[in-house]
Design an enzyme around this catalytic site. Structure first.
Site, mmCIF file in Angstrom:
data_model
loop_
_atom_site.group_PDB
_atom_site.id
_atom_site.type_symbol
_atom_site.label_atom_id
_atom_site.label_comp_id
_atom_site.label_asym_id
_atom_site.label_seq_id
_atom_site.Cartn_x
_atom_site.Cartn_y
_atom_site.Cartn_z
ATOM 1 N N LYS A 1 0.812 -1.227 0.000
ATOM 2 C CA LYS A 1 0.000 0.000 0.000
ATOM 3 C C LYS A 1 0.852 1.287 0.000
ATOM 4 C CE LYS A 1 -4.377 -1.380 2.005
ATOM 5 N NZ LYS A 1 -5.373 -1.039 3.028
ATOM 6 N N ASP B 1 -10.503 3.680 1.963
ATOM 7 C CA ASP B 1 -10.800 3.126 3.297
ATOM 8 C C ASP B 1 -11.566 4.115 4.180
ATOM 9 O OD1 ASP B 1 -9.759 0.586 2.974
ATOM 10 O OD2 ASP B 1 -7.751 1.149 3.652
HETATM 11 P P1 NAP Z 1 -1.633 -2.600 11.710
HETATM 12 O O1 NAP Z 1 -1.220 -1.465 10.847
HETATM 13 O O2 NAP Z 1 -0.741 -3.778 11.882
HETATM 14 O O3 NAP Z 1 -1.970 -2.011 13.189
HETATM 15 C C1 NAP Z 1 -2.395 -2.845 14.229
HETATM 16 C C2 NAP Z 1 -2.789 -2.015 15.445
HETATM 17 O O4 NAP Z 1 -3.323 -2.900 16.427
HETATM 18 C C3 NAP Z 1 -1.623 -1.290 16.110
HETATM 19 O O5 NAP Z 1 -2.090 -0.077 16.641
HETATM 20 C C4 NAP Z 1 -1.214 -2.263 17.219
HETATM 21 O O6 NAP Z 1 -0.636 -1.630 18.333
HETATM 22 C C5 NAP Z 1 -2.569 -2.783 17.632
HETATM 23 N N1 NAP Z 1 -2.467 -4.107 18.263
HETATM 24 C C6 NAP Z 1 -2.196 -5.279 17.630
HETATM 25 N N2 NAP Z 1 -2.208 -6.293 18.529
HETATM 26 C C7 NAP Z 1 -2.479 -5.735 19.740
HETATM 27 C C8 NAP Z 1 -2.631 -6.251 21.056
HETATM 28 N N3 NAP Z 1 -2.504 -7.561 21.303
HETATM 29 N N4 NAP Z 1 -2.919 -5.401 22.058
HETATM 30 C C9 NAP Z 1 -3.055 -4.075 21.824
HETATM 31 N N5 NAP Z 1 -2.928 -3.519 20.600
HETATM 32 C C10 NAP Z 1 -2.654 -4.340 19.566
HETATM 33 O O7 NAP Z 1 -3.027 -3.212 11.228
HETATM 34 P P2 NAP Z 1 -4.191 -2.448 10.443
HETATM 35 O O8 NAP Z 1 -3.977 -2.561 8.988
HETATM 36 O O9 NAP Z 1 -4.364 -1.094 11.041
HETATM 37 O O10 NAP Z 1 -5.456 -3.383 10.768
HETATM 38 C C11 NAP Z 1 -6.039 -3.440 12.069
HETATM 39 C C12 NAP Z 1 -7.295 -4.316 12.036
HETATM 40 O O11 NAP Z 1 -8.290 -3.709 11.195
HETATM 41 C C13 NAP Z 1 -7.084 -5.719 11.435
HETATM 42 O O12 NAP Z 1 -7.853 -6.646 12.171
HETATM 43 C C14 NAP Z 1 -7.623 -5.628 10.033
HETATM 44 O O13 NAP Z 1 -8.121 -6.865 9.556
HETATM 45 C C15 NAP Z 1 -8.768 -4.644 10.241
HETATM 46 N N6 NAP Z 1 -9.111 -3.892 9.015
HETATM 47 C C16 NAP Z 1 -10.400 -3.934 8.595
HETATM 48 C C17 NAP Z 1 -10.774 -3.201 7.467
HETATM 49 C C18 NAP Z 1 -12.198 -3.251 7.034
HETATM 50 O O14 NAP Z 1 -12.477 -2.835 5.901
HETATM 51 N N7 NAP Z 1 -13.121 -3.679 7.880
HETATM 52 C C19 NAP Z 1 -9.824 -2.448 6.769
HETATM 53 C C20 NAP Z 1 -8.497 -2.433 7.226
HETATM 54 C C21 NAP Z 1 -8.160 -3.163 8.343
HETATM 55 P P3 NAP Z 1 0.955 -1.309 18.386
HETATM 56 O O15 NAP Z 1 1.162 -0.048 17.599
HETATM 57 O O16 NAP Z 1 1.223 -1.150 19.846
HETATM 58 O O17 NAP Z 1 1.649 -2.514 17.779
#
Ligand code: NAP
Length: 294
Positions: free
Chosen positions: A74, A115
């Site tokens: 991305k 998004d």
């Molecule tokens: P990302 O960039 O990897 O960010 C993950 C975030 O979650 C970070 O802030 C991380 O905190 C936090 N995190 C992960 N594990 C954790 C834990 N055990 N305890 C506390 N905080 C935790 O991922 P992303 O792309 O933003 O995606 C996040 C979620 O959204 C995923 O489940 C993804 O499938 C979903 N999503 C859905 C859509 C949709 O269209 N519905 C679109 C995009 C993403 P740290 O910074 O401390 O590591």
């Protein structure tokens, strides 16, 4: 109506990512083409890290009309594009490429990010007006950035980002919050702060993978405490559709919104950019629901 047979007029789009095997996007978009009787196909396009620039240029050379981008491309695709839409520039991430072709056949690659609009569209479709609302966003990754960008654009009254790693939340605020510093704030995610701030909020958004399959027993919310009944809870996780957080919200009498509608609406916006035809959102959602229930 069955999908139009592939012939010399078939228009192509696809998903560039690594891996792409488990994505629902091909099924979702091909169902939409079928519903609108369009001679188009959406293909999974596995592209390893380091090859996305070549792949993006290849889209134009092969006559593709566009593509979606997913992990890990991305951000790295930015340098291959000719123009970048303002929301994609602000987020530093592209999820949709449109290949434009002029009368002489010269091609231009434009990059977009749907998004944030997908998230706000899902909220509004569920009857929640983000304008003037107080929001707590848990997480500060790529998805949280899109959510916060959408909320600021929709003129939310306040947005608090809670994240395990405070530095990452602060970076998000610094990148997106310049002109609205008092509206957008960052704090570290701990139980006390979460309970206290959610009490005064209209909307709680989970933008972390907590609760996602296979760790479906996890939740950002402490089990024994009810959520405020006047709250709306939006979980970006869509696998499973009903996360533990959403079950907790429903049991507390709060409104519970799953992540699938955001996924479908960001896809629907890409579909409309490529084809110029209104996307069949319900058919796209139904296709994803069937895939998730398998
Ligand atoms: P990302 O960039 O990897 O960010 C993950 C975030 O979650 C970070 O802030 C991380 O905190 C936090 N995190 C992960 N594990 C954790 C834990 N055990 N305890 C506390 N905080 C935790 O991922 P992303 O792309 O933003 O995606 C996040 C979620 O959204 C995923 O489940 C993804 O499938 C979903 N999503 C859905 C859509 C949709 O269209 N519905 C679109 C995009 C993403 P740290 O910074 O401390 O590591």
């Amino acid at each position: 109506m069955p999908l139009t047979p592939i012939d010399g007029h078939t228009q192509l789009v696809g998903l560039i990512g690594w891996p792409v095997e488990h994505s629902m996007s091909p099924a979702m978009h091909n169902a939409a083409f079928e519903a609108r009787d369009l001679n188009w196909r959406y293909l999974p396009l596995p592209v390893p890290p380091g090859r996305v620039e070549a792949a993006a240029r290849g889209l134009a050379a092969l006559g593709f009309r566009g593509a979606n981008l997913t992990v890990p491309h991305k951000r790295s695709v930015l340098q291959a594009l000719d123009t970048i839409a303002p929301e994609a520039k602000a987020l530093g991430a592209i999820n949709t490429i449109v290949v434009e072709r002029d009368a002489e056949g010269t091609t231009t690659l434009s990059g977009h990010n749907t998004d944030a609009a997908g998230f706000i569209g899902a909220l509004r479709a569920a009857g929640f007006d983000p304008t003037g609302s107080s929001v707590v966003v848990v997480g500060a990754g790529g998805a949280a950035r899109a959510v916060v960008f959408g909320l600021l654009k929709a003129e939310a009254a306040s947005v608090l980002v809670l994240n395990r790693t405070l530095e990452r939340a602060r970076a998000l605020v610094a990148d997106l919050g310049r002109s609205s510093q008092s509206i957008l704030r960052a704090e570290v995610l701990d139980e006390e702060t979460l309970l206290e701030t959610v009490r005064a909020a209209d909307l709680l958004v989970n933008a972390t993978p907590i609760g996602m399959w296979p760790r479906v027993d996890a939740s950002i919310w402490p089990v024994e405490i009810p959520l405020p009944s006047c709250l709306t809870v939006f979980d970006l996780v869509y696998n499973p559709l009903e996360t533990k957080l959403l079950r907790q919200a429903r049991r507390s009498g709060a409104e519970a919104l799953d992540g699938l509608d955001m996924l479908v609406r960001q896809g629907a916006l890409a579909f409309e950019m490529w084809t110029g035809v209104e996307a069949p959102v319900e058919i796209m959602r139904g296709t994803c629901e069937r895939a998730l229930n398998k």
